[in-house]
Design an enzyme around this catalytic site. Structure first.
Site, PDB file in Angstrom:
ATOM      1  N   TYR A  20      24.274 -22.773  17.218  1.00 23.68           N
ATOM      2  CA  TYR A  20      25.685 -22.975  16.865  1.00 23.68           C
ATOM      3  C   TYR A  20      25.928 -22.366  15.500  1.00 23.68           C
ATOM      4  CZ  TYR A  20      30.005 -25.421  15.516  1.00 23.68           C
ATOM      5  OH  TYR A  20      31.276 -25.717  15.091  1.00 23.68           O
TER       6      TYR A  20
ATOM      7  N   ASP B  32      21.225 -17.773   9.966  1.00 23.07           N
ATOM      8  CA  ASP B  32      22.186 -18.835   9.694  1.00 23.07           C
ATOM      9  C   ASP B  32      21.406 -20.064   9.227  1.00 23.07           C
ATOM     10  OD1 ASP B  32      24.065 -20.791   9.578  1.00 23.07           O
ATOM     11  OD2 ASP B  32      24.817 -20.544  11.629  1.00 23.07           O
TER      12      ASP B  32
ATOM     13  N   LYS C  86      26.440 -27.023   4.172  1.00 29.03           N
ATOM     14  CA  LYS C  86      25.859 -28.369   4.127  1.00 29.03           C
ATOM     15  C   LYS C  86      25.239 -28.730   2.770  1.00 29.03           C
ATOM     16  CE  LYS C  86      26.103 -28.810   9.029  1.00 29.03           C
ATOM     17  NZ  LYS C  86      25.919 -27.868  10.100  1.00 29.03           N
TER      18      LYS C  86
HETATM   19  C1  LIG Z   1      27.060 -26.933  10.688  1.00 28.16           C
HETATM   20  C2  LIG Z   1      26.712 -25.549  11.022  1.00 28.16           C
HETATM   21  C3  LIG Z   1      27.661 -24.505  10.970  1.00 28.16           C
HETATM   22  C4  LIG Z   1      29.119 -24.759  10.749  1.00 28.16           C
HETATM   23  O1  LIG Z   1      29.375 -25.284   9.511  1.00 28.16           O
HETATM   24  P1  LIG Z   1      30.794 -26.038   9.263  1.00 28.16           P
HETATM   25  O2  LIG Z   1      30.785 -26.338   7.812  1.00 28.16           O
HETATM   26  O3  LIG Z   1      30.763 -27.242  10.151  1.00 28.16           O
HETATM   27  O4  LIG Z   1      31.868 -25.093   9.664  1.00 28.16           O
HETATM   28  C5  LIG Z   1      27.222 -23.219  11.165  1.00 28.16           C
HETATM   29  N1  LIG Z   1      25.941 -22.951  11.408  1.00 28.16           N
HETATM   30  C6  LIG Z   1      25.002 -23.917  11.493  1.00 28.16           C
HETATM   31  C7  LIG Z   1      23.593 -23.545  11.749  1.00 28.16           C
HETATM   32  C8  LIG Z   1      25.362 -25.246  11.316  1.00 28.16           C
HETATM   33  O5  LIG Z   1      24.436 -26.195  11.449  1.00 28.16           O
END
Ligand SMILES: *Cc1c(COP(=O)(O)O)cnc(C)c1O
Length: 429
Positions: free
Chosen positions: A144, A237, A265
């Site tokens: 994701y 990511d 995060k």
């Molecule tokens: C949480 C997450 C996102 C999205 O981040 P948001 O701040 O919720 O838009 C993208 N990539 C990864 C791997 C994530 O865990």
């Protein structure tokens, strides 16, 4: 457990907010039951509006590696706020945070801050497309990367074809540029490269959004080689794994340097902050130096950056932190595994630093298909029974759990006891 206030709050919220929540997973749809409305957090704990206490293994879905209400983050945020909440002009804080990240992540020469992980990956992909001059990208099933159009795509009918929109409203014309490969399967990546005109590959090197499924080392090494062979940009990511799996994110586990990295995060210390960075050669295409447009009114917000900077500085200063967190996470997963085994329940567990994951599955989980083979019904009951025992787990079988720095072995052991009792109860039903 009395949850009347949460029930009422949820009903009231649903009158004015779609589904009563501002992010769908919060609605508990896949596990049943009523989402708890939270009154406050403190250290390792959440308190709901009925006054129930929960040991929190969600930690705001990752950001709170130092637990709730970390005193230094609070002070840093208040100090920043007293100087003004937003300027739309540069501050020294942003430079300081960029320096910290660049120091710790190989391949990151320059940074750009945004407000969410979704923005970070969306912007990184635009940049990668501009750099490579190609529109097609590869993502992996089960990874994701936020909810931008190009990334809300799931595998098409065959494995190595471009994907189809995973949400109504995403134009087929966008999804046709996104090829979906299978995690930990280099052949599927090669097929995508041969079919499309691939400009970039985006991956969670330690996937945390299909449960916790780390990439195998040879897979990431091979992925790097394929990107080099075909001239594609490799994006890690690390919105979740950055400063979570280790101080250096996935780079603490793999000797593979990506071209771009996305963060989120933990880097915001609980505030809305994310970012992306990478090789100068690519980053310099970004406006105002280059022509690739990207912007944000609240990007690099001083309160968020202060919170993040405080978090990163505390994390760096605590040399044994990740070893300690990994010990706690391992203790938890070993405990869960034992409790399950004692009762003849198949459980797969995994730990990477402060991240943990488990699947009710008899097979090792290496990709999304494996993950989907898990017993989600059992998980739903388990989630509910743990919640009743004051253990707050992510409300989906395909999420990662987190430990934080305020947690103790005693708290972990309480969660293990609750795990045993919960499994026992499900079996006896
Ligand atoms: C949480 C997450 C996102 C999205 O981040 P948001 O701040 O919720 O838009 C993208 N990539 C990864 C791997 C994530 O865990």
């Amino acid at each position: 457990m009395q949850i009347l206030h949460s029930v009422n709050d949820f009903n009231e919220a649903k009158q004015v907010i779609v589904g009563g929540v501002n992010s769908p997973v919060r609605a508990f749809k896949s596990v049943g039951g009523i989402p708890r409305f939270i009154d406050r957090g403190e250290g390792s704990y959440l308190y709901d509006v009925d006054g129930n206490q929960y040991l929190d293994f969600v930690q705001s879905w990752g950001p709170l590696i130092l637990g709730h209400c970390n005193q230094m983050i609070i002070e840093a945020s208040i100090n920043a706020l007293q100087n003004g909440s937003s300027f739309g002009a540069p501050t020294e804080l942003e430079t300081a945070l960029a320096k910290e990240i660049i120091l710790l992540y190989n391949g990151v020469d320059k940074m750009r801050f945004v407000s969410s992980g979704t923005e970070a990956t969306m912007s990184a992909i635009r940049l990668a497309r501009a750099y490579s001059g190609r529109d097609d990208i590869i993502k992996f099933e089960g990874c994701y990367h936020g909810h931008s159009d190009s990334l809300l795509v799931s595998a098409g009918s065959g494995c190595a074809t471009f994907g189809s929109p995973s949400s109504p409203g995403v134009p087929q014309d966008f999804s046709k540029h996104t090829y979906v490969a299978r995690f930990n399967d280099l052949d599927s990546v090669r097929s995508c490269f041969e079919l499309g005109n691939i400009g970039c590959v985006i991956i969670e090197p330690i996937a945390g959004n299909m449960g916790l499924v780390p990439a195998e080392n040879e897979f990431l090494v091979g992925l790097r080689a394929l990107c080099d062979e075909f001239g594609a940009v490799l994006i890690f990511d690390e919105v979740m794994s950055g400063f979570r799996a280790s101080l250096n994110g996935a780079q603490g586990y793999y000797d593979v340097v990506p071209d771009l990295v996305t963060f989120g995060k933990v880097i915001g210390g609980g505030m809305p902050l994310a970012g992306f960075g990478g090789k100068d050669e690519i980053m310099k295409l970004l406006s105002p130096v280059g022509d690739v447009y990207q912007a944000g009114t609240l990007s690099g917000n001083p309160v968020a950056v202060s919170a993040g900077l405080s978090a990163i500085c505390q994390i760096k200063a605590d040399v044994g932190l990740y070893a300690r967190l990994q010990d706690l996470a391992s203790r938890l997963m070993d405990g869960f595994a034992q409790e399950a085994q004692k009762r003849g329940i198949a459980l797969q567990t995994c730990v990477r630093g402060s991240m943990f994951g488990f699947f009710f599955n008899s097979k090792e989980v290496k990709n999304f298909d494996d993950a989907r083979g898990s017993d989600t019904q059992f998980f739903a009951s388990f989630h509910q029974k743990m919640l009743e025992r004051g253990i707050y787990l992510a409300c989906s079988a395909f999420e990662t759990g987190f430990v934080c720095s305020t947690m103790t072995q005693e708290e972990i052991d309480r969660a293990i006891v609750a795990c045993g009792e919960s499994i026992e109860e499900i079996i006896n039903e």
